[in-house]
Design a protein around this motif. Structure first.
Motif, PDB file in Angstrom:
ATOM      1  N   PRO A 172       0.820  -1.214   0.000  1.00 33.94           N
ATOM      2  CA  PRO A 172       0.000   0.000   0.000  1.00 33.94           C
ATOM      3  C   PRO A 172       0.856   1.268   0.000  1.00 33.94           C
ATOM      4  CG  PRO A 172      -0.699  -1.501   1.746  1.00 33.94           C
ATOM      5  CD  PRO A 172       0.578  -2.045   1.185  1.00 33.94           C
ATOM      6  N   VAL A 173       0.440   2.232  -0.778  1.00 33.98           N
ATOM      7  CA  VAL A 173       1.073   3.543  -0.755  1.00 33.98           C
ATOM      8  C   VAL A 173       0.554   4.307   0.456  1.00 33.98           C
ATOM      9  CG1 VAL A 173       1.233   5.758  -1.980  1.00 33.98           C
ATOM     10  CG2 VAL A 173       1.398   3.609  -3.250  1.00 33.98           C
ATOM     11  N   GLU A 174      -0.755   4.181   0.720  1.00 33.61           N
ATOM     12  CA  GLU A 174      -1.390   4.822   1.870  1.00 33.61           C
ATOM     13  C   GLU A 174      -1.898   3.730   2.801  1.00 33.61           C
ATOM     14  OE1 GLU A 174      -2.354   6.551   4.694  1.00 33.61           O
ATOM     15  OE2 GLU A 174      -1.975   8.137   3.243  1.00 33.61           O
ATOM     16  N   PRO A 175      -1.198   3.474   3.888  1.00 31.97           N
ATOM     17  CA  PRO A 175      -1.606   2.399   4.789  1.00 31.97           C
ATOM     18  C   PRO A 175      -2.839   2.719   5.645  1.00 31.97           C
ATOM     19  CG  PRO A 175       0.381   3.449   5.604  1.00 31.97           C
ATOM     20  CD  PRO A 175       0.083   4.061   4.271  1.00 31.97           C
ATOM     21  N   ASP A 176      -3.141   3.999   5.842  1.00 28.91           N
ATOM     22  CA  ASP A 176      -4.304   4.372   6.647  1.00 28.91           C
ATOM     23  C   ASP A 176      -5.574   4.096   5.843  1.00 28.91           C
ATOM     24  OD1 ASP A 176      -6.380   6.795   7.291  1.00 28.91           O
ATOM     25  OD2 ASP A 176      -5.356   6.072   9.111  1.00 28.91           O
ATOM     26  N   MET A 177      -6.399   3.186   6.337  1.00 32.03           N
ATOM     27  CA  MET A 177      -7.571   2.749   5.584  1.00 32.03           C
ATOM     28  C   MET A 177      -8.566   3.880   5.358  1.00 32.03           C
ATOM     29  SD  MET A 177      -8.986   0.569   3.748  1.00 32.03           S
ATOM     30  CE  MET A 177      -7.627  -0.515   3.909  1.00 32.03           C
ATOM     31  N   HIS A 178      -8.733   4.755   6.335  1.00 32.86           N
ATOM     32  CA  HIS A 178      -9.673   5.868   6.157  1.00 32.86           C
ATOM     33  C   HIS A 178      -9.231   6.762   4.999  1.00 32.86           C
ATOM     34  CE1 HIS A 178     -12.733   8.789   7.139  1.00 32.86           C
ATOM     35  NE2 HIS A 178     -11.806   9.730   7.045  1.00 32.86           N
ATOM     36  N   GLU A 179      -7.956   7.099   4.964  1.00 31.66           N
ATOM     37  CA  GLU A 179      -7.424   7.922   3.870  1.00 31.66           C
ATOM     38  C   GLU A 179      -7.578   7.199   2.532  1.00 31.66           C
ATOM     39  OE1 GLU A 179      -5.522  11.101   3.735  1.00 31.66           O
ATOM     40  OE2 GLU A 179      -6.718  11.323   5.551  1.00 31.66           O
ATOM     41  N   PHE A 180      -7.237   5.932   2.518  1.00 34.02           N
ATOM     42  CA  PHE A 180      -7.339   5.142   1.293  1.00 34.02           C
ATOM     43  C   PHE A 180      -8.776   5.145   0.769  1.00 34.02           C
ATOM     44  CE2 PHE A 180      -8.101   0.960  -0.715  1.00 34.02           C
ATOM     45  CZ  PHE A 180      -7.239   1.082  -1.795  1.00 34.02           C
ATOM     46  N   MET A 181      -9.719   4.857   1.638  1.00 35.40           N
ATOM     47  CA  MET A 181     -11.130   4.827   1.234  1.00 35.40           C
ATOM     48  C   MET A 181     -11.605   6.200   0.758  1.00 35.40           C
ATOM     49  SD  MET A 181     -12.752   1.954   1.436  1.00 35.40           S
ATOM     50  CE  MET A 181     -12.424   0.320   2.022  1.00 35.40           C
ATOM     51  N   GLU A 182     -11.196   7.239   1.476  1.00 31.57           N
ATOM     52  CA  GLU A 182     -11.654   8.582   1.153  1.00 31.57           C
ATOM     53  C   GLU A 182     -11.181   9.047  -0.225  1.00 31.57           C
ATOM     54  OE1 GLU A 182     -11.626  13.127   2.965  1.00 31.57           O
ATOM     55  OE2 GLU A 182     -10.828  11.487   4.175  1.00 31.57           O
ATOM     56  N   TYR A 183      -9.975   8.652  -0.617  1.00 30.81           N
ATOM     57  CA  TYR A 183      -9.430   9.166  -1.870  1.00 30.81           C
ATOM     58  C   TYR A 183      -9.478   8.192  -3.041  1.00 30.81           C
ATOM     59  CZ  TYR A 183      -8.107  13.071   0.958  1.00 30.81           C
ATOM     60  OH  TYR A 183      -8.166  14.149   1.791  1.00 30.81           O
ATOM     61  N   VAL A 184      -9.690   6.922  -2.764  1.00 29.73           N
ATOM     62  CA  VAL A 184      -9.795   5.955  -3.860  1.00 29.73           C
ATOM     63  C   VAL A 184     -11.249   5.546  -4.068  1.00 29.73           C
ATOM     64  CG1 VAL A 184      -9.138   3.663  -4.685  1.00 29.73           C
ATOM     65  CG2 VAL A 184      -7.443   5.105  -3.558  1.00 29.73           C
ATOM     66  N   PHE A 185     -11.895   5.069  -3.027  1.00 31.85           N
ATOM     67  CA  PHE A 185     -13.240   4.517  -3.178  1.00 31.85           C
ATOM     68  C   PHE A 185     -14.346   5.576  -3.169  1.00 31.85           C
ATOM     69  CE2 PHE A 185     -11.064   0.611  -2.248  1.00 31.85           C
ATOM     70  CZ  PHE A 185     -11.801  -0.339  -2.930  1.00 31.85           C
ATOM     71  N   GLN A 186     -14.273   6.542  -2.268  1.00 28.85           N
ATOM     72  CA  GLN A 186     -15.385   7.480  -2.111  1.00 28.85           C
ATOM     73  C   GLN A 186     -15.719   8.281  -3.379  1.00 28.85           C
ATOM     74  OE1 GLN A 186     -14.950  10.830   0.631  1.00 28.85           O
ATOM     75  NE2 GLN A 186     -16.920  10.246   1.537  1.00 28.85           N
TER      76      GLN A 186
END
Length: 159
Positions: free
Chosen positions: A43-57
């Motif tokens: 993972p480039v961004e290990p923080d799941m909240h950040e990952f979800m916010e910028y990739v999935f949301q």
């Protein structure tokens, strides 16, 4: 020295150099890393909240709008195809993340997101809105089940 002999020697030398270069190129491509493991994704961004916010949301929000009604044109179908493919591949990216616990459940949810997103993508390619809706609902149901289990029920998605 005879011209023919010089030509033969020159051709043989060129072939030998070519074979050597080809062998070295192919063997370097197949070489394993020094630690003996294949280079795995990370993972480039290990923080799941950040990952979800910028990739999935953002992807989910575009897809939600696109799925609100049957697409009227090729451009609308393209939006569904693009966003469903991003979310399906996002399932693969989720597999790179390491939850604090319940790894098997995490992987199962990630695989289901990939599977439903992939089926949604294929339905959009076929311009089959009824099937696309079914797979969209399935994907969101799985996202919500994962959020229930891993985010304490927060971030529930609506079609």
């Amino acid at each position: 020295m005879n011209l023919n002999i010089k030509l033969i020697i020159s051709v043989c030398f060129t072939l030998l150099v070519g074979i050597t270069l080809a062998f070295n190129s192919s063997s370097s491509v197949q070489a394993e890393p020094a630690n003996g493991k294949k280079d795995a994704g990370e993972p480039v961004e290990p923080d799941m909240h950040e990952f979800m916010e910028y990739v999935f949301q953002p992807t989910y929000k575009r897809l939600k709008q696109a799925m609100a009604a049957e697409p009227a044109d090729r451009s609308a179908w393209k939006t569904i195809k693009a966003d469903s493919l991003i979310l399906a591949e996002g399932g693969n990216l989720l597999l790179l993340h390491d939850p604090e616990k319940k790894r098997k459940e995490w992987d199962a949810h990630s695989i289901e997101v990939r599977k439903a997103g992939g089926l949604l993508y294929k339905s959009a390619k076929a311009k089959d809105f009824k099937a696309a809706q079914l797979h969209y609902q399935s994907m969101l149901k799985n996202c919500n089940a994962c959020h229930q289990q891993f985010a304490g029920g927060k971030h529930q998605l609506k079609p």
